[in-house]
Design an enzyme around this catalytic site. Structure first.
Site, PDB file in Angstrom:
ATOM      1  N   THR A  41       0.886  -1.183   0.011  1.00  0.00           N
ATOM      2  CA  THR A  41      -0.080  -0.040  -0.061  1.00  0.00           C
ATOM      3  C   THR A  41       1.035   1.155   0.029  1.00  0.00           C
ATOM      4  O   THR A  41       1.573   1.540   1.083  1.00  0.00           O
ATOM      5  CB  THR A  41      -0.934  -0.201   1.399  1.00  0.00           C
ATOM      6  OG1 THR A  41      -1.531  -1.235   1.135  1.00  0.00           O
ATOM      7  CG2 THR A  41      -1.878   1.028   1.156  1.00  0.00           C
ATOM      8  N   LYS A 101      -7.149   1.131  -3.211  1.00  0.00           N
ATOM      9  CA  LYS A 101      -6.686   0.600  -1.816  1.00  0.00           C
ATOM     10  C   LYS A 101      -6.866   1.618  -0.885  1.00  0.00           C
ATOM     11  O   LYS A 101      -7.372   1.368   0.099  1.00  0.00           O
ATOM     12  CB  LYS A 101      -5.414   0.218  -2.100  1.00  0.00           C
ATOM     13  CG  LYS A 101      -4.736  -0.265  -0.678  1.00  0.00           C
ATOM     14  CD  LYS A 101      -5.328  -1.531  -0.230  1.00  0.00           C
ATOM     15  CE  LYS A 101      -4.515  -2.043   0.941  1.00  0.00           C
ATOM     16  NZ  LYS A 101      -5.116  -3.258   1.614  1.00  0.00           N
ATOM     17  N   LYS A 116       0.759   4.255   8.521  1.00  0.00           N
ATOM     18  CA  LYS A 116       1.154   4.698   7.258  1.00  0.00           C
ATOM     19  C   LYS A 116      -0.218   4.745   6.240  1.00  0.00           C
ATOM     20  O   LYS A 116      -0.248   5.688   5.555  1.00  0.00           O
ATOM     21  CB  LYS A 116       1.856   3.506   6.524  1.00  0.00           C
ATOM     22  CG  LYS A 116       2.038   3.640   5.251  1.00  0.00           C
ATOM     23  CD  LYS A 116       2.970   2.264   4.522  1.00  0.00           C
ATOM     24  CE  LYS A 116       2.463   0.846   4.647  1.00  0.00           C
ATOM     25  NZ  LYS A 116       1.420   0.527   3.742  1.00  0.00           N
TER      26      LYS A 116
END
Ligand SMILES: NC(=O)c1ccc[n+]([C@@H]2O[C@H](COP(=O)([O-])OP(=O)(O)OC[C@H]3O[C@@H](n4cnc5c(N)ncnc54)[C@H](OP(=O)(O)O)[C@@H]3O)[C@@H](O)[C@H]2O)c1
Length: 287
Positions: free
Chosen positions: A85, A160, A228
């Site tokens: 990701t 995503k 993150k």
């Protein structure tokens, strides 16, 4: 993620060369039939489709664009696939850097965790050219079930992050609801039976409740990775001038979890923030 994905590739009959910075983690894959490269540059020299799944953005940048990495060693016509990701900005930067050398790039983040990788049921959302996507499909099918090309490079990462917004908000909401139910003295198994047939159901609720009942907070999806991901979602909201109040609230829950030392535990461990809160019980206990 990379371990179970590699196993699926071997089981599907692909010839596989693997490399991991900590070499001991690659040893079980050698026993399963993979060739272990001594360096990233050796792996790059021996591969035509190169996949990576790394946990930090700097690591992805280094592997694809850094010295001794894919940009400097792969032949024109190779296909590079990032399953981490990494967000759309880095994906586009990698795409440009590799494209200058004639290397095709797909940003192809995944959903489903290590369990999904091992079972070959990952969802894969890809960005890149239609030709590169078609060529990569036999590889992706080894570990993916729902595999969709969302558009040009960056589109997989955008998709995503929309998924991560929902995953974390749903996960935090599930933890809050289960924590409340526990404080009210409700039976969690019966609650699960009711909710799985109600509008309150979600995959994150089912997953969280299952782990609470099993008392299993060992990380499949560690909270540190969501730090993150939520940063990337906030950046995306800012660039799209979109209000994201739900992810704002959920981010504060993540901060509390990190302060409570839960970073390496699974997202289901958020429940402990709610149920262990010391502000007295307000429920009616069953007799
Ligand atoms: N876990 C999940 O449920 C899940 C689900 C969907 C997507 N993802 C995404 O998939 C990616 C990987 O997650 P993960 O759970 O597989 O993480 P992980 O288990 O922590 O693995 C990270 C990998 O990156 C390598 N690495 C880190 N920094 C490096 C560097 N500077 N140079 C070379 N290698 C480096 C690590 O090598 P070492 O072994 O040497 O440390 C390790 O192989 C992340 O972007 C995550 O957000 C995870």
């Amino acid at each position: 993620m990379g371990g179970p994905m590699s196993r699926r590739l071997l089981e599907a009959g692909h010839r596989l060369v693997v490399y991991n910075r900590t070499s001991s983690k690659a040893v079980p894959l050698a026993a399963a039939g993979a060739t272990v490269a001594a360096s990233l540059s050796e792996l790059v020299a021996r591969s035509t489709v190169i996949c990576a799944c790394l946990d930090r953005l700097e690591a992805s940048e280094e592997v694809w664009l850094g010295p001794g990495g894919v940009r400097s060693g792969a032949s024109a016509g190779s296909i590079a696939i990032d399953h981490g990701t990494i967000g759309p900005a880095l994906a586009r930067r990698i795409g440009i850097g590799l494209g200058e050398r004639g290397i095709e790039f797909l940003d192809a983040p995944v959903s489903g965790g290590p369990e999904g990788a091992g079972q070959g049921t990952l969802t894969i959302m890809a960005g890149g050219s239609a030709e590169a996507f078609e060529t990569a499909l036999p590889v992706l099918r080894a570990y993916g079930r729902t595999i969709v090309r969302m558009g040009p490079i960056g589109a997989g990462s955008l998709t995503k992050l929309v998924n991560q917004l929902l995953t974390f908000v749903h996960g935090a909401a599930a933890a809050e609801a289960i924590g409340l139910a526990e404080r009210l003295g409700l039976d969690l198994r019966s609650l699960g039976d009711v909710l799985q047939a109600s509008f309150g159901q979600s995959r994150m609720l089912a997953r969280t409740l299952g782990r609470v009942l099993e008392r299993d907070f060992e990380a499949g999806a560690p909270l540190r990775l969501y730090g993150k991901d939520l940063r990337l979602v906030h950046e995306l909201g800012h660039s799209a001038n979109a209000a994201l109040p739900m992810i704002g609230a959920a981010s504060r829950v993540l901060e509390q979890a990190q302060a409570a030392g839960l970073s390496d535990q699974d997202i289901a461990a958020l429940v402990t923030l709610f149920r262990d809160r010391d502000n007295g019980s307000v429920g009616i206990r069953h007799r």
